[in-house]
Design a protein around this motif. Structure first.
Motif, PDB file in Angstrom:
ATOM      1  N   GLU A  73       0.853  -1.189   0.000  1.00  0.00           N
ATOM      2  CA  GLU A  73       0.000   0.000   0.000  1.00  0.00           C
ATOM      3  C   GLU A  73       0.891   1.242   0.000  1.00  0.00           C
ATOM      4  O   GLU A  73       1.859   1.312   0.746  1.00  0.00           O
ATOM      5  N   ARG A 153      -4.908  -3.111   6.424  1.00  0.00           N
ATOM      6  CA  ARG A 153      -4.535  -4.271   5.617  1.00  0.00           C
ATOM      7  C   ARG A 153      -3.501  -3.807   4.586  1.00  0.00           C
ATOM      8  O   ARG A 153      -3.389  -2.619   4.267  1.00  0.00           O
ATOM      9  N   HIS A 202     -11.458   6.943   1.206  1.00  0.00           N
ATOM     10  CA  HIS A 202     -10.406   5.928   1.006  1.00  0.00           C
ATOM     11  C   HIS A 202      -9.173   6.467   1.715  1.00  0.00           C
ATOM     12  O   HIS A 202      -8.568   7.436   1.269  1.00  0.00           O
ATOM     13  N   HIS A 204      -5.449   5.740   3.926  1.00  0.00           N
ATOM     14  CA  HIS A 204      -4.332   4.896   4.328  1.00  0.00           C
ATOM     15  C   HIS A 204      -3.725   5.494   5.595  1.00  0.00           C
ATOM     16  O   HIS A 204      -3.797   6.701   5.827  1.00  0.00           O
ATOM     17  N   HIS A 215      -3.894   0.202   4.411  1.00  0.00           N
ATOM     18  CA  HIS A 215      -5.244   0.636   4.042  1.00  0.00           C
ATOM     19  C   HIS A 215      -6.137   0.493   5.277  1.00  0.00           C
ATOM     20  O   HIS A 215      -6.204  -0.578   5.881  1.00  0.00           O
ATOM     21  N   GLU A 261     -12.124  -2.140  -1.342  1.00  0.00           N
ATOM     22  CA  GLU A 261     -11.561  -0.889  -0.856  1.00  0.00           C
ATOM     23  C   GLU A 261     -12.216  -0.353   0.403  1.00  0.00           C
ATOM     24  O   GLU A 261     -11.934   0.763   0.813  1.00  0.00           O
TER      25      GLU A 261
HETATM   26 ZN   LIG Z   1      -6.334   1.574  -0.165  1.00  0.00          ZN
END
Ligand SMILES: [Zn+2]
Length: 262
Positions: A73, A153, A202, A204, A215, A261
């Motif tokens: 990621e 993750r 979304h 991180h 993520h 996602e």
């Molecule tokens: Zn992501």
């Protein structure tokens, strides 16, 4: 609803192709959300990197994505790239490393919110939604704070023939952190980006000690500073390679982006 968002996605695709064919690109990236490739291509297993990190950084100093062969990621913060590998380790990748899918912006905080918390992910999203109610424009989101808990993750490097992203995500390694200072980096994108990027939030995570991230799946955070950068432009750069050209990018069953996602 599904039909509507699909049609808008195709219009954006056509605009991006026109840009690639020679129309003027934006003179400055200030305020422009720049992405390479599309989430639908990533879902179809187009994991070969098509843009170097050095090139990507010309379009922003803040953002998220993944790396060649889906090898971890990406977190880009303050102009520096970090890779959270499938084993949970964090490294600073070389700038000649490539990405198959990433979204960046030259981040300048337009609004700053401070709050004590603790907040879970839904609380945090609600707080931002209350401050910036329109969902129709993209928003870059940076949150720093003390994380009582965060679950993330990552994804392990893939080998060819590449599996589809839903099959990778079904076996994704997850990580948990407690009482750690860190930063959330990401975007809240409009619902009509479906097929092109990830609608909604979304995010991180990157720990301040650079020993963890990924993520974001769940969190509890306190002493938060939320900075948001609103934008009114999304630039979609498309890979001119064989894998992207050959991928079946016709809209698929709804729900795959959500499964992968969120
Ligand atoms: Zn992501």
């Amino acid at each position: 609803m599904r039909r509507y968002s699909t049609r808008v996605g195709l219009v954006m695709f056509a605009v991006a192709v026109a840009v690639a064919a020679g129309c003027a690109a934006p003179k400055t990236d200030r305020g422009v959300v720049y992405q390479t490739s599309t989430i639908s291509a990533l879902l179809e297993g187009v994991y070969d990197g098509s843009l170097t990190l050095a090139e990507l950084r010309k379009h922003g100093d803040f953002g998220i994505g993944t790396f060649d062969a889906l090898d971890g990621e990406m977190v880009l913060v303050d102009g520096r790239f970090w890779r959270v590998r499938g084993d949970g380790s964090v490294e600073s990748p070389p700038l000649d490393e490539t990405t198959p899918f990433a979204t960046v912006i030259s981040f300048e905080a337009a609004h700053t919110l401070r709050a004590d918390g603790p907040f879970n992910l839904a609380d945090l999203e609600h707080l931002i939604d209350s401050a910036i109610p329109t969902r129709n424009l993209p928003l870059a989101v940076r949150v720093t704070g003390t994380f009582r808990y965060v679950k993330t993750r990552s994804v392990p490097r893939q080998t060819k023939p590449y599996p589809r992203l839903v099959d990778v995500a079904a076996k994704q390694p997850t990580f948990e952190f407690r009482q750690v200072r860190g930063t959330l980096v990401g975007f809240r994108l409009p619902p009509y980006v479906q097929e092109i990027n990830v609608p909604g939030y979304h995010l991180h995570f990157l720990a301040d000690d650079r020993k963890g991230g990924g993520h974001v799946l769940e969190l509890s955070v306190e002493d938060v500073v939320i900075e948001v950068d609103d934008s009114s432009a999304i630039y979609v750069a498309l890979p001119a390679d064989e894998a992207f050209g050959a991928a079946d990018l016709a809209p698929k069953a709804a729900g795959e982006v959500e499964r992968v996602e969120t």
